[in-house]
Design an enzyme around this catalytic site. Structure first.
Site: not given
Ligand SMILES: C[S@@+](CC[C@H](N)C(=O)[O-])C[C@H]1O[C@@H](n2cnc3c(N)ncnc32)[C@H](O)[C@@H]1O
Length: 420
Positions: A240, A243, A246, A264, A362
């Site tokens: 996940c 963008p 992390k 992602d 978050c």
């Molecule tokens: C909290 S954000 C991640 C922020 C990222 N880690 C950063 O620090 O920039 C959650 C992410 O989970 C992704 N997401 C949601 N469901 C998912 C899945 N089943 N598998 C992979 N990614 C998923 C979303 O597209 C989103 O980009």
């Protein structure tokens, strides 16, 4: 505003579409401040509007309702002359001339009764905190002692925090570069990459931004990389990842390149990971995939370190994205909880024995955080917590919770698990 309230679009997307065609920077800044302000105080403004209308407006007149809220917001919160706020708001109803006298009348009545109306809003818990009822209830149930503070923090403008690229610079050297540009800032003692600015600035003004020496990222988000504690030669899976904030924070801490896979489900968001890595001159294998179904994108590989930054309610970042208070539904939480558990279970299978998995959200809700992990630990006998000892956040039965505003940070939850 209608796009957010009626169509459920995010404020960022709705604003980007509108601002594209606005030429003057000062007009763009005004529109942005106005929209963020109205969204931030939406529930309070709506409460006040209900006191002023004899009957609710029809759904097809949401545009008029938004104009009324914009008018009230300007009168109460912005340094705009009252007569200008009223006349500009009235004239904005150009396509619905019937509404002009309504807007004029309501805004003038608001001005006459402003003190009393604001007092009534202060005395109503939902209006006073400008949150929907379900959210006030949830936060109060989880954090009875801290709820008032969390709700107040949710309505504040967050500070601008920077992440220094530790492979190019460090806190002290970058503070000096900022000082040369008269940008006042301080280092965060418990996060070696974090610097907080006293006033936000445009990123172009940040020294060596385009060279990748610095990025904008809240301190709480930067803690993920500290907690993962990647050692030379280890393999890392960032689930996940988009963008990519992390992902980059982890890579910037490595003296030598490491094997990093960033996954992602959202292809368009992944393109932002690629852009970020390019600006920062970092490398990772970027993969589109469902984190709950690794068999679809991974063959028999296991990792020393896994970050699982699950999709969550994002209630810890309401101060940055106030539209969450309008868009999020109570029913979303159970759905998210189930997805989070599936992703965590799948991720666990990919961790090498002795490896470390960091689970992050978050969110400030226990359902997505400590209760979620307790449930996981009850099922997974080979999982053990490595307790996070730190100067930030609250130690919980499992993991550590940053409540919004703690050390000026976004609301976050972290737990560190190892496989026995
Ligand atoms: C909290 S954000 C991640 C922020 C990222 N880690 C950063 O620090 O920039 C959650 C992410 O989970 C992704 N997401 C949601 N469901 C998912 C899945 N089943 N598998 C992979 N990614 C998923 C979303 O597209 C989103 O980009």
């Amino acid at each position: 505003m209608c796009k957010v309230v009626k169509d459920g679009q995010s404020l960022t997307v709705a604003l980007d579409n509108v601002l594209e065609s606005v030429v003057e920077a000062k007009d763009r800044a005004f529109i942005q401040a106005l929209c963020y302000g109205v969204v931030r105080y939406y529930h309070r403004l709506d409460f006040i509007l209900q006191q002023l209308l004899s009957k609710s407006l029809r759904n097809k007149d949401t545009d008029i309702k938004m104009l009324l809220l914009i008018g009230i917001y300007q009168l109460q919160y912005m340094r705009v002359k009252a007569h200008a706020a009223v006349s500009e708001t009235v004239s904005a109803a150009k396509k619905k001339s019937w509404a002009k006298s309504l807007i004029n009348g309501v805004l003038r009545q608001y001005m006459r009764e402003q003190a009393e109306l604001e007092k009534q809003a202060d005395e109503n818990i939902l209006a006073a905190n400008s949150h929907p009822e379900w959210l006030v209830n949830k936060i109060t149930t989880d954090w009875p002692e801290q709820a008032e503070n969390i709700l107040a923090e949710n309505n504040k403008q967050p500070p601008m925090a920077l992440r220094v690229n530790l492979s190019q610079s460090n806190q002290q050297d970058y503070l000096e570069l900022l000082a040369e540009q008269d940008i006042r800032a301080h280092a965060v003692s418990f996060c070696s990459s974090a610097i907080v600015l006293e006033q936000p600035v445009a990123v172009e003004k940040l020294p060596h931004f385009s060279d990748g020496m610095v990025s904008v990222q809240d301190t709480a988000a930067q803690l993920a990389a500290e907690l993962l504690n990647v050692q030379a030669g280890q393999s890392v899976l960032d689930l996940c990842a988009a963008p990519g904030g992390k992902t980059a924070a982890i890579l910037e801490r490595q003296a030598k390149p490491i094997e990093m896979m960033a996954v992602d489900i959202d292809e368009s968001r992944l393109s932002r990971v690629k852009d970020n890595l390019q600006r920062l001159k970092l490398n990772a294998k970027v993969i589109v995939g469902d984190a709950a179904k690794p068999n679809e994108w991974l063959q028999d590989q296991k990792f020393d370190r896994i970050l699982v930054d699950v999709p969550c309610s994002a209630l810890g970042v309401i101060r940055r994205h106030p539209d969450i208070k309008i868009l999020r539904r109570e029913t979303d939480i159970a759905e998210l909880q189930s997805i989070q558990q599936q992703i965590l279970m799948a991720a666990w299978e990919l961790l090498l024995p002795g490896g470390i998995l960091v689970y992050a959200t978050c969110s400030v809700l226990k359902q997505e955080n400590e209760l979620q992990i307790e449930k996981f630990l009850n099922k997974q006998s080979d999982a053990k917590e490595i307790v996070i000892e730190a100067d930030w956040g609250l130690k919980r039965a499992v993991g550590r919770q940053v409540l919004t505003g703690n050390h000026g940070m976004d609301g976050f939850y972290y737990v560190r698990l190892t496989k026995q």
